[in-house]
Enzyme design. Structure first.
Site, PDB file in Angstrom:
ATOM      1  N   CYS A 119       0.825  -1.223   0.000  1.00 39.21           N
ATOM      2  CA  CYS A 119       0.000   0.000   0.000  1.00 39.21           C
ATOM      3  C   CYS A 119       0.852   1.263   0.000  1.00 39.21           C
ATOM      4  O   CYS A 119       0.372   2.338  -0.347  1.00 39.21           O
ATOM      5  CB  CYS A 119      -0.954   0.001   1.189  1.00 39.21           C
ATOM      6  SG  CYS A 119      -2.025  -1.432   1.210  1.00 39.21           S
ATOM      7  N   HIS A 260      -3.378   7.156   2.376  1.00 37.08           N
ATOM      8  CA  HIS A 260      -3.804   5.807   2.007  1.00 37.08           C
ATOM      9  C   HIS A 260      -5.139   5.495   2.691  1.00 37.08           C
ATOM     10  O   HIS A 260      -5.310   5.738   3.885  1.00 37.08           O
ATOM     11  CB  HIS A 260      -2.728   4.800   2.423  1.00 37.08           C
ATOM     12  CG  HIS A 260      -3.169   3.387   2.236  1.00 37.08           C
ATOM     13  ND1 HIS A 260      -3.733   2.949   1.054  1.00 37.08           N
ATOM     14  CD2 HIS A 260      -3.159   2.313   3.068  1.00 37.08           C
ATOM     15  CE1 HIS A 260      -4.037   1.677   1.181  1.00 37.08           C
ATOM     16  NE2 HIS A 260      -3.707   1.266   2.394  1.00 37.08           N
ATOM     17  N   ASN A 290     -10.138  -0.248   0.213  1.00 39.75           N
ATOM     18  CA  ASN A 290      -8.682  -0.118   0.180  1.00 39.75           C
ATOM     19  C   ASN A 290      -8.166  -0.738  -1.122  1.00 39.75           C
ATOM     20  O   ASN A 290      -8.252  -1.953  -1.303  1.00 39.75           O
ATOM     21  CB  ASN A 290      -8.098  -0.842   1.411  1.00 39.75           C
ATOM     22  CG  ASN A 290      -6.585  -0.844   1.445  1.00 39.75           C
ATOM     23  OD1 ASN A 290      -5.926  -0.502   0.470  1.00 39.75           O
ATOM     24  ND2 ASN A 290      -6.036  -1.239   2.589  1.00 39.75           N
TER      25      ASN A 290
HETATM   26  N1  COA Z   1     -18.339  -8.890  10.126  1.00 44.47           N
HETATM   27  C1  COA Z   1     -18.728  -9.162  11.383  1.00 44.47           C
HETATM   28  N2  COA Z   1     -17.893  -9.509  12.356  1.00 44.47           N
HETATM   29  C2  COA Z   1     -16.578  -9.582  12.032  1.00 44.47           C
HETATM   30  C3  COA Z   1     -16.111  -9.324  10.734  1.00 44.47           C
HETATM   31  C4  COA Z   1     -17.044  -8.972   9.758  1.00 44.47           C
HETATM   32  N3  COA Z   1     -16.699  -8.695   8.489  1.00 44.47           N
HETATM   33  N4  COA Z   1     -14.766  -9.471  10.727  1.00 44.47           N
HETATM   34  C5  COA Z   1     -14.396  -9.812  11.966  1.00 44.47           C
HETATM   35  N5  COA Z   1     -15.503  -9.876  12.758  1.00 44.47           N
HETATM   36  C6  COA Z   1     -15.579 -10.235  14.168  1.00 44.47           C
HETATM   37  C7  COA Z   1     -14.385 -10.991  14.656  1.00 44.47           C
HETATM   38  O1  COA Z   1     -14.534 -12.369  14.333  1.00 44.47           O
HETATM   39  C8  COA Z   1     -14.462 -10.744  16.129  1.00 44.47           C
HETATM   40  O2  COA Z   1     -15.426 -11.589  16.693  1.00 44.47           O
HETATM   41  P1  COA Z   1     -15.162 -12.279  18.128  1.00 44.47           P
HETATM   42  O3  COA Z   1     -15.044 -11.123  19.070  1.00 44.47           O
HETATM   43  O4  COA Z   1     -16.374 -13.111  18.309  1.00 44.47           O
HETATM   44  O5  COA Z   1     -13.895 -13.036  17.967  1.00 44.47           O
HETATM   45  C9  COA Z   1     -14.995  -9.325  16.205  1.00 44.47           C
HETATM   46  O6  COA Z   1     -15.599  -9.051  14.941  1.00 44.47           O
HETATM   47  C10 COA Z   1     -13.936  -8.292  16.475  1.00 44.47           C
HETATM   48  O7  COA Z   1     -12.855  -8.570  15.641  1.00 44.47           O
HETATM   49  P2  COA Z   1     -11.606  -7.650  15.599  1.00 44.47           P
HETATM   50  O8  COA Z   1     -10.586  -8.237  14.671  1.00 44.47           O
HETATM   51  O9  COA Z   1     -11.201  -7.294  16.995  1.00 44.47           O
HETATM   52  O10 COA Z   1     -12.225  -6.350  14.922  1.00 44.47           O
HETATM   53  P3  COA Z   1     -11.565  -4.959  14.769  1.00 44.47           P
HETATM   54  O11 COA Z   1     -12.327  -3.941  15.480  1.00 44.47           O
HETATM   55  O12 COA Z   1     -10.075  -5.015  14.974  1.00 44.47           O
HETATM   56  O13 COA Z   1     -11.790  -4.711  13.206  1.00 44.47           O
HETATM   57  C11 COA Z   1     -10.564  -4.741  11.167  1.00 44.47           C
HETATM   58  C12 COA Z   1     -11.223  -5.573  12.245  1.00 44.47           C
HETATM   59  C13 COA Z   1      -9.972  -5.663  10.123  1.00 44.47           C
HETATM   60  C14 COA Z   1     -11.615  -3.871  10.520  1.00 44.47           C
HETATM   61  C15 COA Z   1      -9.465  -3.854  11.807  1.00 44.47           C
HETATM   62  O14 COA Z   1      -8.649  -4.643  12.643  1.00 44.47           O
HETATM   63  C16 COA Z   1      -8.608  -3.157  10.802  1.00 44.47           C
HETATM   64  O15 COA Z   1      -9.076  -2.326  10.046  1.00 44.47           O
HETATM   65  N6  COA Z   1      -7.298  -3.434  10.790  1.00 44.47           N
HETATM   66  C17 COA Z   1      -6.393  -2.804   9.850  1.00 44.47           C
HETATM   67  C18 COA Z   1      -6.562  -3.465   8.508  1.00 44.47           C
HETATM   68  C19 COA Z   1      -5.871  -2.714   7.408  1.00 44.47           C
HETATM   69  O16 COA Z   1      -5.879  -1.505   7.377  1.00 44.47           O
HETATM   70  N7  COA Z   1      -5.258  -3.464   6.476  1.00 44.47           N
HETATM   71  C20 COA Z   1      -4.615  -2.918   5.348  1.00 44.47           C
HETATM   72  C21 COA Z   1      -3.408  -2.131   5.717  1.00 44.47           C
HETATM   73  S1  COA Z   1      -2.680  -1.375   4.361  1.00 44.47           S
END
Ligand code: COA
Length: 333
Positions: A119, A260, A290
């Site tokens: 990215c 980004h 993204n």
């Molecule tokens: N829909 C519903 N629930 C979801 C889900 C979805 N699409 N994806 C994950 N969950 C659930 C998880 O399974 C978890 O459930 P649990 O508590 O029963 O285990 C819960 O939601 C929380 O998961 P978590 O990973 O803590 O969520 P989060 O608040 O961290 O959000 C992201 C997840 C991916 C949105 C976040 O971590 C993120 O944006 N990270 C950066 C990713 C990024 O920018 N990547 C590219 C970089 S260039």
């Protein structure tokens, strides 16, 4: 051009491309155990653009974006002497996307290569391009950022799949006698010790023990969302603060922070912490998701065409991503 020619760099034109196809949160509700509310709250994304892989790929997107930039610049492809393309989804590892796109636009004979910094790729590429032009090694350079992310997504992985879309953007740069124009500050960095937070393994043996529970298919992007989130929030703020400090600029001196588009919560956290006005931080993640290396140049083209990037104030490009990598670039036009 001869080496040692001290010159500036002018942006002659920008372009971008995104596929017609859209994947909405409602579509994901039908495919996976998720909801529009969860996705919007956690990411700010409402829909993403998706290639029909029978009709196009990263190459076709890159070609369209570059042709748009060439048209906006009012030049011929044959005037380009270097093409740099940032991508992690090149159709083939060899040849590069850059070489094939150069041929498509009539830049035959131009040097051409791809940059792999995920990215952060476009910001790495434009920093490199500016330095090459300033050193007098090239006169007219095309810089492209493109990723066909949906071609490397496992749609059974609900955490990763909802984030990504496909897009490309491009910029034409040319040497200018005014050395004040172009990139006035740049920073690039990487910390490979965090590589397994965001990676695309080819073989089982590529998968580290810490990620062995992950069920994502081989050949698809695997992500530790929490790790990436922590890294991104911290690094985003650090990179912007560093760029402002090193250029002696205040937030109000900047026309636009072209960031980004990874997650609205990451963008908002940095914006609030540094005290940037929302009008200075462009956001299109709601419509595109993204698009990896496509994200920053897509934003730049949209801002450029809307007249939001002006000669009066510098603008700043900021990105972070797989590697883990990060980069900034401060520009005066
Ligand atoms: N829909 C519903 N629930 C979801 C889900 C979805 N699409 N994806 C994950 N969950 C659930 C998880 O399974 C978890 O459930 P649990 O508590 O029963 O285990 C819960 O939601 C929380 O998961 P978590 O990973 O803590 O969520 P989060 O608040 O961290 O959000 C992201 C997840 C991916 C949105 C976040 O971590 C993120 O944006 N990270 C950066 C990713 C990024 O920018 N990547 C590219 C970089 S260039």
């Amino acid at each position: 051009m001869n080496a040692q020619t001290l010159c500036g760099v002018r942006i002659l034109g920008t372009g971008s491309a995104a596929p017609e196809g859209r994947l909405t949160n409602a579509d994901f509700e039908k495919m996976l155990d998720t909801s529009d509310e969860w996705i919007v709250q956690r990411t700010g994304i409402r829909e993403r653009r998706v290639l029909d892989l029978d009709k196009g790929n990263g190459l076709t997107l890159a070609h369209e974006a570059l042709q748009n930039a060439i048209d906006a610049a009012g030049i011929q492809g044959s005037e380009i002497d270097l093409v740099i393309c940032a991508t992690v989804t090149s159709v083939m590892t060899c040849p590069s996307t850059a070489a094939r796109v150069a041929a498509e636009v009539g830049a035959t004979g131009a040097a051409a290569f791809d940059v792999g910094a995920a990215c952060s790729g476009f910001v790495y590429a434009i920093n490199l391009a500016d330095s090459i032009v300033r050193a007098g090694r090239a006169k007219t350079v095309a810089v492209i950022g493109v990723d066909a992310m949906t071609s490397i997504i496992d749609y059974a992985d609900r955490t990763c799949s909802i984030l990504f879309g496909d897009a490309a953007g491009a910029v034409i740069l040319r040497a200018d006698p005014n050395p004040e124009l172009g990139c006035i500050y740049q920073h690039m960095g990487a910390d490979g010790s965090g590589w397994h937070a965001l990676y695309i393994p080819r073989y089982e043996k590529d998968i580290p023990a810490c990620d062995s529970e992950n069920k994502t298919r081989l050949g698809c992007l695997r992500m530790n969302g929490k790790e990436v989130f922590k890294f991104a929030v911290t690094k985003f703020r650090e990179v912007i603060e560093d760029a402002l400090a090193k250029t002696n600029l205040q937030p109000a001196d900047i026309s636009q922070f072209v960031c980004h588009q990874s997650n609205i919560r990451i963008i908002d956290a940095a914006r609030e912490r540094i005290g940037l006005d929302p009008s200075q931080v462009y956001v299109n993640i709601d419509k595109y998701g993204n698009s990896s290396a496509g994200s920053v140049p897509l934003c730049l083209d949209q801002l450029w065409r809307a007249g939001k990037i002006t000669p009066g104030k510098p603008f700043v490009l900021v990105a972070f991503g797989g590697g883990l990598t990060w980069a900034s670039s401060v520009w005066r036009i």
